[in-house]
Design an enzyme around this catalytic site. Structure first.
Site, short mmCIF file in Angstrom:
data_model
loop_
_atom_site.label_atom_id
_atom_site.label_comp_id
_atom_site.label_asym_id
_atom_site.label_seq_id
_atom_site.Cartn_x
_atom_site.Cartn_y
_atom_site.Cartn_z
N LYS A 55 23.23 23.71 -6.49
CA LYS A 55 23.07 25.18 -6.52
C LYS A 55 24.00 25.83 -7.54
O LYS A 55 23.76 26.95 -7.98
CB LYS A 55 23.38 25.75 -5.13
CG LYS A 55 22.40 25.31 -4.04
CD LYS A 55 22.85 25.81 -2.68
CE LYS A 55 21.94 25.26 -1.58
NZ LYS A 55 22.48 25.55 -0.24
N PHE A 95 32.17 14.31 -7.94
CA PHE A 95 33.06 13.21 -7.56
C PHE A 95 33.07 13.03 -6.04
O PHE A 95 32.94 11.91 -5.52
CB PHE A 95 34.47 13.51 -8.10
CG PHE A 95 35.62 12.82 -7.42
CD1 PHE A 95 35.65 11.44 -7.28
CD2 PHE A 95 36.69 13.56 -6.94
CE1 PHE A 95 36.73 10.80 -6.66
CE2 PHE A 95 37.77 12.93 -6.33
CZ PHE A 95 37.78 11.55 -6.18
N ASP A 100 31.17 10.30 -1.20
CA ASP A 100 30.79 10.62 0.18
C ASP A 100 29.48 9.94 0.56
O ASP A 100 29.33 9.42 1.66
CB ASP A 100 30.67 12.15 0.33
CG ASP A 100 30.41 12.57 1.77
OD1 ASP A 100 31.26 12.25 2.63
OD2 ASP A 100 29.39 13.20 2.04
N ASP A 104 28.91 7.42 3.70
CA ASP A 104 27.93 7.71 4.75
C ASP A 104 26.68 6.85 4.65
O ASP A 104 25.79 6.95 5.49
CB ASP A 104 27.50 9.19 4.67
CG ASP A 104 28.63 10.14 5.05
OD1 ASP A 104 29.64 9.67 5.61
OD2 ASP A 104 28.51 11.35 4.75
N ARG A 109 20.12 12.72 -2.08
CA ARG A 109 21.03 13.83 -2.38
C ARG A 109 20.32 14.73 -3.37
O ARG A 109 19.84 14.28 -4.39
CB ARG A 109 22.33 13.29 -2.98
CG ARG A 109 23.25 14.32 -3.58
CD ARG A 109 23.93 15.19 -2.58
NE ARG A 109 24.88 14.47 -1.73
CZ ARG A 109 25.56 15.04 -0.74
NH1 ARG A 109 25.37 16.32 -0.45
NH2 ARG A 109 26.40 14.32 0.00
N ASP A 171 37.30 13.90 9.24
CA ASP A 171 35.88 13.87 9.58
C ASP A 171 35.40 12.44 9.83
O ASP A 171 34.72 12.14 10.81
CB ASP A 171 35.08 14.52 8.44
CG ASP A 171 33.64 14.83 8.85
OD1 ASP A 171 33.36 14.89 10.07
OD2 ASP A 171 32.81 15.04 7.96
N LYS A 197 38.07 20.20 4.34
CA LYS A 197 36.98 19.51 3.64
C LYS A 197 36.13 20.45 2.79
O LYS A 197 35.53 20.03 1.79
CB LYS A 197 36.10 18.77 4.66
CG LYS A 197 35.06 17.87 4.01
CD LYS A 197 34.27 17.10 5.06
CE LYS A 197 33.13 16.33 4.41
NZ LYS A 197 32.35 15.56 5.38
N PHE A 239 31.44 30.23 6.45
CA PHE A 239 30.30 29.66 5.73
C PHE A 239 29.87 28.34 6.36
O PHE A 239 28.68 28.08 6.56
CB PHE A 239 30.69 29.45 4.26
CG PHE A 239 29.67 28.67 3.46
CD1 PHE A 239 28.57 29.31 2.90
CD2 PHE A 239 29.80 27.30 3.27
CE1 PHE A 239 27.63 28.60 2.17
CE2 PHE A 239 28.87 26.58 2.54
CZ PHE A 239 27.78 27.23 1.99
N ASP A 243 26.49 27.17 8.22
CA ASP A 243 25.73 25.99 7.79
C ASP A 243 25.38 25.10 8.99
O ASP A 243 24.27 24.61 9.12
CB ASP A 243 26.57 25.20 6.78
CG ASP A 243 25.74 24.69 5.62
OD1 ASP A 243 24.94 25.48 5.08
OD2 ASP A 243 25.89 23.52 5.26
N ASP A 244 26.37 24.89 9.86
CA ASP A 244 26.16 24.08 11.06
C ASP A 244 25.09 24.70 11.96
O ASP A 244 24.23 24.00 12.50
CB ASP A 244 27.46 23.95 11.85
CG ASP A 244 28.52 23.10 11.15
OD1 ASP A 244 28.21 22.49 10.11
OD2 ASP A 244 29.66 23.06 11.66
#
Length: 362
Positions: A55, A95, A100, A104, A109, A171, A197, A239, A243-244
């Site tokens: 974005k 990066f 990440d 995970d 992505r 996390d 994070k 924010f 998002d959650d």
């Protein structure tokens, strides 16, 4: 409406036009260092694949903040330097994302396969992520070495990177995808993860970079950087909570993806709010169903979220967060008096962020 869309498209395009210039500068450095052609081509593919596709909100926020702090339009040189700092934030983001995704074991992505899943890449992606980070410091040295705030830029990027990595660590050890233990979750833990994070690099970093570029000095009393951080960190937390919530409540058409926080055992605001409210029987349902790769388990969690009125509780949270942040913004003088030729902190910088976030649906 269309003119607004056109202006947004033009703004993004102008920012995007700077990226090839910076990419070519990085590739020229590799060539000057006598790197073999296949290494140069690999780095080009790494940069093109991982940096410009998102974005770009973080990067463009640097440019927007510089323009507000300088009180108007920017010269071509000012724009380029602000955009360069913006692209450094996007390099930092790249990066983080490349590494990440490996941690995970993610599949996609930004609508394409994760970099490490591309043929022949695999674990080379670890080094590729380091090279995305290294590009930041090469560009800063090339373009800001003679500036009095050069060390401030270096320290800011290093400190923000470490803060983000601390958040990632909390996390990863709190909510591993393959081991569900809700006793490790809490709203306090969620807040800590989110601040470290996300909030520092997504919200404070772009504005602090703009402040340094505009020559706003640190101060022993009422330091503008401390003030900016006191507003932007809560803004970043708001924010991420939003998002959650959208991961649970938003439709795929709204948010551009299918929400997966429940099946991925994410330490999200929704599950932590549910844990704080649940009866022993409801807690048992959460323990039995959260983080399972099973559509029926996910449906049971969503039903329980509705029983616990998570939507209403989010609406209450949003209004409180908005009121709190507005109050913090109002601590900045409405018409700040600046020494001749010196930029000062302005409310508009923070209002611009808040306006983009408040009541967003995607």
């Amino acid at each position: 409406m269309s003119s607004k869309v056109d202006a947004k498209t033009q703004r993004r395009q102008k920012f995007e036009d700077v990226f090839p210039v910076l990419r070519d500068e990085l590739l020229a450095y590799l060539t000057k260092e006598n790197m073999p052609q296949d290494a140069v081509e690999w780095y080009k593919r790494n940069l093109d694949y991982n940096v410009p596709g998102g974005k770009l909100n973080r990067g463009m926020s640097v440019v927007d903040s510089v323009a507000i702090l300088k009180g108007g339009s920017l010269t071509d040189d000012e724009y380029f330097r602000a955009a360069l700092l913006g692209w450094c934030v996007e390099l930092l983001q790249a990066f983080f994302l490349v590494s990440d995704d490996m941690m995970d074991q993610s599949v996609t992505r930004r609508g394409q396969p994760c970099w490490f899943r591309i043929e022949h890449v695999n674990y080379i992606a670890i080094n590729d992520s380091f090279m995305l980070e290294g590009a930041i410091y090469h560009l800063l040295k090339s373009h800001f070495r003679s500036e009095p705030y050069y060390v401030d830029l270096l320290e800011l990027f290093h400190e923000t990177t470490f803060q983000t990595e601390l958040g990632q660590l909390i996390d990863l050890i709190t909510a591993p995808e393959d081991h569900v233990d809700l006793s490790k979750f809490s709203l306090k833990k969620h807040s800590l993860i989110v601040i470290y994070k996300t909030a520092y690099y997504s919200f404070y970093l772009p504005v602090a970079l703009a402040m340094h570029m505009c020559g706003i000095p640190h101060s022993t009393t009422n330091d503008p950087y401390v003030l900016a951080q006191s507003i932007l960190v809560p803004l970043g937390e708001y924010f991420q909570v939003q998002d959650d919530f959208l991961d649970f409540a938003g439709t795929p058409e709204q948010i551009g993806k299918i929400g997966t926080d429940i099946i991925d055992n994410k330490c999200s605001w929704c599950i932590n709010t549910a844990l704080a409210l649940a009866t022993p029987a409801q807690r048992a349902v959460l323990d039995e169903n959260y983080g399972r790769k099973d559509a029926a388990c996910e449906a049971r969690i969503k039903t329980l979220y509705e029983e616990l009125r998570i939507r209403e509780r989010y609406a209450e949270y949003e209004e409180k967060a908005y009121t709190r942040i507005i109050g913090l913004i109002q601590t900045i003088p409405e018409t700040p008096i600046a020494p001749a030729g010196q930029a000062v902190l302005r409310r508009e910088v923070f209002k611009a962020f808040l306006d983009k976030i408040y009541k967003r649906q995607k």
